[in-house]
Design a protein around this motif. Structure first.
Motif, PDB file in Angstrom:
ATOM      1  N   GLY A 255      -0.312  17.980 -17.470  1.00 49.30           N
ATOM      2  CA  GLY A 255      -1.581  18.666 -16.763  1.00 49.30           C
ATOM      3  C   GLY A 255      -1.912  18.623 -15.683  1.00 49.30           C
ATOM      4  N   GLY A 256      -2.454  19.548 -15.120  1.00 46.79           N
ATOM      5  CA  GLY A 256      -2.782  19.518 -13.747  1.00 46.79           C
ATOM      6  C   GLY A 256      -1.997  20.909 -12.908  1.00 46.79           C
ATOM      7  N   LEU A 257      -2.561  20.944 -11.600  1.00 47.73           N
ATOM      8  CA  LEU A 257      -1.919  22.107 -10.718  1.00 47.73           C
ATOM      9  C   LEU A 257      -0.425  22.105 -10.799  1.00 47.73           C
ATOM     10  N   GLY A 258       0.275  23.182 -11.118  1.00 45.68           N
ATOM     11  CA  GLY A 258       1.562  23.260 -11.244  1.00 45.68           C
ATOM     12  C   GLY A 258       2.324  22.903 -12.412  1.00 45.68           C
ATOM     13  N   ILE A 259       1.719  22.554 -13.382  1.00 46.53           N
ATOM     14  CA  ILE A 259       1.976  22.004 -14.530  1.00 46.53           C
ATOM     15  C   ILE A 259       1.386  22.744 -15.701  1.00 46.53           C
ATOM     16  N   VAL A 260       0.042  22.651 -16.112  1.00 46.86           N
ATOM     17  CA  VAL A 260      -0.534  23.248 -16.910  1.00 46.86           C
ATOM     18  C   VAL A 260      -1.981  23.469 -16.460  1.00 46.86           C
ATOM     19  N   ARG A 261      -2.154  24.500 -15.843  1.00 39.96           N
ATOM     20  CA  ARG A 261      -3.483  24.874 -14.705  1.00 39.96           C
ATOM     21  C   ARG A 261      -4.533  25.047 -15.918  1.00 39.96           C
ATOM     22  N   GLY A 262      -5.730  24.889 -15.385  1.00 43.37           N
ATOM     23  CA  GLY A 262      -7.129  24.635 -16.443  1.00 43.37           C
ATOM     24  C   GLY A 262      -7.141  23.236 -17.116  1.00 43.37           C
ATOM     25  N   TYR A 263      -6.416  22.328 -16.749  1.00 39.04           N
ATOM     26  CA  TYR A 263      -6.443  20.698 -17.201  1.00 39.04           C
ATOM     27  C   TYR A 263      -6.449  20.108 -16.152  1.00 39.04           C
ATOM     28  N   GLY A 264      -7.151  18.814 -16.088  1.00 37.30           N
ATOM     29  CA  GLY A 264      -6.753  17.925 -15.028  1.00 37.30           C
ATOM     30  C   GLY A 264      -5.553  16.934 -14.957  1.00 37.30           C
ATOM     31  N   VAL A 265      -5.254  16.372 -14.112  1.00 40.50           N
ATOM     32  CA  VAL A 265      -3.895  15.777 -14.024  1.00 40.50           C
ATOM     33  C   VAL A 265      -3.779  14.707 -15.194  1.00 40.50           C
ATOM     34  N   GLY A 266      -2.840  14.966 -15.863  1.00 36.97           N
ATOM     35  CA  GLY A 266      -2.545  14.099 -17.109  1.00 36.97           C
ATOM     36  C   GLY A 266      -3.515  14.228 -18.186  1.00 36.97           C
ATOM     37  N   ALA A 267      -4.372  15.487 -18.183  1.00 35.97           N
ATOM     38  CA  ALA A 267      -5.512  15.440 -19.051  1.00 35.97           C
ATOM     39  C   ALA A 267      -4.953  16.276 -20.551  1.00 35.97           C
ATOM     40  N   VAL A 268      -3.837  16.431 -20.546  1.00 38.83           N
ATOM     41  CA  VAL A 268      -3.329  17.143 -21.764  1.00 38.83           C
ATOM     42  C   VAL A 268      -2.663  15.838 -22.470  1.00 38.83           C
ATOM     43  N   GLY A 269      -1.850  15.091 -21.916  1.00 38.86           N
ATOM     44  CA  GLY A 269      -1.335  13.714 -22.502  1.00 38.86           C
ATOM     45  C   GLY A 269      -0.355  13.287 -21.761  1.00 38.86           C
ATOM     46  N   SER A 270       0.301  12.232 -22.417  1.00 39.17           N
ATOM     47  CA  SER A 270       1.499  11.365 -21.538  1.00 39.17           C
ATOM     48  C   SER A 270       2.269  10.999 -22.809  1.00 39.17           C
ATOM     49  N   GLY A 271       3.486  11.194 -22.693  1.00 39.51           N
ATOM     50  CA  GLY A 271       4.441  10.803 -23.823  1.00 39.51           C
ATOM     51  C   GLY A 271       5.777  10.558 -23.217  1.00 39.51           C
ATOM     52  N   ARG A 272       6.705   9.873 -23.990  1.00 36.85           N
ATOM     53  CA  ARG A 272       7.717   9.652 -23.907  1.00 36.85           C
ATOM     54  C   ARG A 272       8.849  10.731 -23.640  1.00 36.85           C
ATOM     55  N   SER A 273       8.528  11.879 -24.288  1.00 36.97           N
ATOM     56  CA  SER A 273       8.942  13.318 -24.032  1.00 36.97           C
ATOM     57  C   SER A 273       8.108  14.246 -23.801  1.00 36.97           C
ATOM     58  N   CYS A 274       8.491  15.516 -23.268  1.00 37.71           N
ATOM     59  CA  CYS A 274       7.684  16.794 -22.981  1.00 37.71           C
ATOM     60  C   CYS A 274       8.560  17.857 -22.775  1.00 37.71           C
ATOM     61  N   LEU A 275       7.715  18.922 -23.029  1.00 37.42           N
ATOM     62  CA  LEU A 275       8.498  20.397 -22.750  1.00 37.42           C
ATOM     63  C   LEU A 275       7.220  21.228 -22.248  1.00 37.42           C
ATOM     64  N   VAL A 276       7.668  21.995 -21.135  1.00 35.55           N
ATOM     65  CA  VAL A 276       6.646  22.802 -20.328  1.00 35.55           C
ATOM     66  C   VAL A 276       7.402  24.134 -20.211  1.00 35.55           C
ATOM     67  N   ALA A 277       6.531  25.256 -20.667  1.00 35.99           N
ATOM     68  CA  ALA A 277       6.737  26.532 -20.425  1.00 35.99           C
ATOM     69  C   ALA A 277       5.687  27.192 -19.426  1.00 35.99           C
TER      70      ALA A 277
END
Length: 360
Positions: A255-277
């Motif tokens: 979450g955050g600018l440049g990752i998932v805009r519309g969310y705050g920094v880390g507001a989507v989640g925090s995990g051992r793995s991730c996938l971003v499109a």
């Protein structure tokens, strides 16, 4: 309001940049991460010292210090001259301090912002970077470093647990230590109509000492840009995972600018793995102004429960998110400015400001 100054002291060059940002931040309505009473806490700036011939043998020394509103970074690099066909070696030392809001931050306003979780990360890194001679499309960097992570409260005191009483280090003490071997390879290809780029990072924690963390972490970024008439389509896919010893601050923050805009920094989640499109289309509006539309999507692949203490679950983070919006890109001799307006899956609207490539 700010000031820039370049000074030449013998062969060395000193660049100073100071910016008084309290009025700018107030006008942008940026959230305050903590209450600070000192006027100096509202000043950001940078100091850069470059010496091209430190000991008379073309040894290069670079020293930089950057101070933000709530973070700081000191970086020292020393390079000795070597032939171009031989791997270039660089001794580096770095110390950074920043709020750990990506993992421990508390999402507010339907996840459009992140408040302080009262945890700050102090990182000390000392080691050697080795840059292999680059081919026409591939480049590679290997590094081995000693790293020490210390967790601090907003008052600057060492802490071992978060606000809910869960451990925030792997060792359970006030700091973690590790010896990290890192390999980073990058492929890039470009022509007048398109470009392709792929980056792979692999980090291995080496058990040199009994107290060192042992882990393997990898991350990749693949991006493709294609010119479609006057418009430009940019797509990217980012992913990563970590196995072995792990502290919460090593999790992938989503979450955050440049990752998932519309969310705050880390507001989507925090995990051992991730996938971003990410997908973005830019189109010219005039000589110095471009418009854009974008779609961001990210998931932790259900791995948040594997992070020690499961901070994402305790903070109510969803684990996946979608950001949709549009923006403006303004190009000027001083740098590139961007403004993005995004809406997340919770129908919460957010406005983001960005400044990149500022001239020194």
């Amino acid at each position: 309001m700010g000031a820039q100054k370049s000074i030449h002291a013998g062969k060395a060059k000193i660049d100073v940049n100071v910016d008084f940002t309290h009025k700018l931040c107030a006008s942008m309505m940026l959230p305050s991460l903590r209450n600070t009473g000192s006027p100096l806490s509202l000043v950001i700036g940078s100091l850069c010292i470059k010496h091209p011939n430190l000991f008379g043998g073309n040894e290069k020394l670079d020293v930089s210090w950057d101070k933000g509103l709530y973070d700081s970074n000191i970086f020292v690099a020393y390079r000795r001259p070597r032939p171009q066909w031989v791997a270039q070696q660089c001794f580096v030392m770095q110390h950074s301090l920043s709020p750990e809001i990506g993992v421990h931050g508390l999402p507010v306003d339907n996840f459009s912002r992140s408040g302080s979780g009262g945890v700050n990360l102090s990182r000390l890194s000392v080691g050697l970077d080795i840059n292999e001679p680059a081919s026409s499309k591939w480049s590679s960097t290997t590094s081995i470093k000693f790293e020490n992570f210390r967790l601090l409260s907003d008052d600057g005191c060492s802490i071992t647990r978060d606000l809910d009483g869960f451990p925030i280090t792997c060792s359970g003490k006030a700091h973690d230590s590790m010896i990290v071997l890192k390999q980073e390879s990058q492929y890039a290809k470009a022509n007048d109509r398109c470009f392709s780029r792929f980056t792979m990072q692999i980090e291995q924690g080496i058990p040199v000492l009994s107290k060192c963390l042992i882990f393997n972490r990898f991350k990749f970024v693949a991006s493709k840009g294609i010119k479609l008439g006057p418009a430009f389509l940019l797509t990217s896919l980012t992913g990563g995972s970590i196995v072995g010893d792990m502290a919460p601050y090593q999790a992938f923050a989503i979450g955050g600018l440049g990752i998932v805009r519309g969310y705050g920094v880390g507001a989507v989640g925090s995990g051992r793995s991730c996938l971003v499109a990410n997908t973005e289309v830019t189109f010219p509006l005039c000589k110095m102004l471009e418009g854009s539309v974008f779609l961001d999507r990210r998931t932790d692949l259900g791995s948040s429960r594997l992070v020690p203490g499961n901070p994402a679950l305790r903070q109510g983070k969803p684990g996946s998110g979608v950001g949709l919006g549009y923006g403006l890109r303004f190009k000027s001799p001083l740098g590139h400015f961007q403004v993005d307006y995004a809406i997340n899956a919770f129908q919460q609207k957010s406005l983001y400001f960005g400044i990149t490539n500022l001239a020194s």
